[in-house]
Write an enzyme that holds these catalytic residues in place. Structure first.
Site, PDB file in Angstrom:
ATOM      1  N   ASP A  29       6.220  -3.152   5.490  1.00 26.26           N
ATOM      2  CA  ASP A  29       5.989  -4.430   4.812  1.00 26.26           C
ATOM      3  C   ASP A  29       6.857  -4.465   3.555  1.00 26.26           C
ATOM      4  OD1 ASP A  29       4.572  -6.769   3.836  1.00 26.26           O
ATOM      5  OD2 ASP A  29       3.493  -5.407   2.487  1.00 26.26           O
ATOM      6  N   ASP A  31       6.411  -7.200   0.419  1.00 23.13           N
ATOM      7  CA  ASP A  31       5.722  -7.549  -0.830  1.00 23.13           C
ATOM      8  C   ASP A  31       4.540  -6.623  -1.113  1.00 23.13           C
ATOM      9  OD1 ASP A  31       7.513  -9.586  -0.908  1.00 23.13           O
ATOM     10  OD2 ASP A  31       6.068 -11.203  -0.609  1.00 23.13           O
ATOM     11  N   ASP A 237       0.078  -2.856   2.756  1.00 19.07           N
ATOM     12  CA  ASP A 237      -0.906  -2.891   1.660  1.00 19.07           C
ATOM     13  C   ASP A 237      -1.975  -3.961   1.836  1.00 19.07           C
ATOM     14  OD1 ASP A 237       0.878  -5.102   1.169  1.00 19.07           O
ATOM     15  OD2 ASP A 237       0.162  -5.162  -0.896  1.00 19.07           O
TER      16      ASP A 237
HETATM   17 MG   LIG Z   1       2.228  -6.849   1.364  1.00 21.48          MG
END
Ligand SMILES: [Mg+2]
Length: 294
Positions: A29, A31, A237
């Site tokens: 991922d 961001d 996350d």
């Molecule tokens: Mg993320």
């Protein structure tokens, strides 16, 4: 090592062909994971990124971001070949990478593209219908100016423009109750859309996710590079990374900007690692450790 020729990921040796090389195939991922939540910088992950590059280990970006946002970030050769956009809606392969797949491959600029999601105009139509049917309103990117997107995201104006240039999904803000949200999600489902949550926005898209796109990518790597035994690694996350984490051999949960970590229970036969730091700092530390084991 005696080299006989070069393939898309680097030199191929006679020994490699004979013995089957083991390699990580890393899915990450962006961001809040590889990029800092606030500054969007990957500076703290550079040492590990360079190690991956030196060892010719492919890094596949898997993001809610658009192709136009991801392209400027692909500044290492091992990041350029393959990336997954808009929460698993499409897989882009550099046209020079020879891929072997039964999936329908579409020529798109300098890429070969496999689309798993829905085209953006159809996503907007379905989202509009669901809002009219339920009377529940959302604020989507299509109704925002680049300045508004920049305001909500902290992106600069050019980046906000690239974020607004969408191909397969609509990010939106939702301020209603959880009951209203469930009603909306159900109506979206009737029109072929699913909803997933990223760090800041909800996203409406066709029936696909990051995990599905990672599985297809893994299959293509397995068939296109049969002399390599791929060990998949996934880093994320947020809830929109769960399907990705579930599908890999080694799942890595990166700490969020506030120091918290997403709940994730490992699946059977899977290794789970909790990164020891926030965002790219955690990414760097955990990847440097992991590379010592291969
Ligand atoms: Mg993320």
């Amino acid at each position: 090592m005696k080299t006989s020729w070069t393939n898309s990921w680097g030199p191929v040796s006679i020994e490699t062909m004979a013995t089957s090389r083991k390699s990580f195939l890393v899915f990450s991922d962006l961001d809040g994971t590889l990029l800092d939540y606030s500054t969007y910088s990957k500076e703290e992950a550079i040492p590990a990124l360079k190690k991956l590059e030196e060892r010719n280990i492919p890094l596949v970006i898997v993001s809610s971001k658009t192709r136009f946002e991801i392209e400027p970030l692909l500044d290492l050769p091992n990041m350029r070949r393959t990336f997954i956009t808009e929460n698993g809606s499409a897989i882009f392969f550099d046209e020079e990478m020879k891929i072997n797949t039964d999936h329908r491959v579409i020529q798109c600029g300098s890429y070969n593209l496999i689309r798993l999601g829905m085209a953006y105009p159809d996503v907007l139509k379905a989202l509009g219908k669901a809002q009219r049917e339920t009377g529940i309103r959302v604020r989507g990117f299509s109704g925002m100016s680049p300045a508004e997107i920049a305001n909500y995201t902290g992106l600069d104006l050019d980046s906000a423009e690239r974020a607004r240039h969408r191909e397969f999904s609509e990010p939106f803000l939702f301020c209603g109750s959880s009951h209203e949200l469930q009603t909306l999600i159900s109506a979206l489902g009737d029109h072929g859309l699913i909803c997933t949550r990223g760090g800041r926005f909800w996203h409406a898209l066709g029936r696909c996710d990051k995990g599905m796109a990672a599985r297809v990518t893994r299959e293509i790597f397995a068939t296109s590079f049969p002399s390599t035994s791929w060990i998949t690694v996934g880093l994320g996350d947020s809830p929109n990374d769960l399907s990705l984490l579930e599908t890999v051999d080694i799942a890595i949960v990166v700490k969020r900007h506030d120091g918290s970590s997403m709940d994730y229970s490992r699946s059977e036969n899977q290794r789970l690692i909790q990164a020891p730091g926030i965002g790219p700092a955690g990414w760097n530390a955990v990847m440097l450790d992991l590379l010592k084991t291969l």
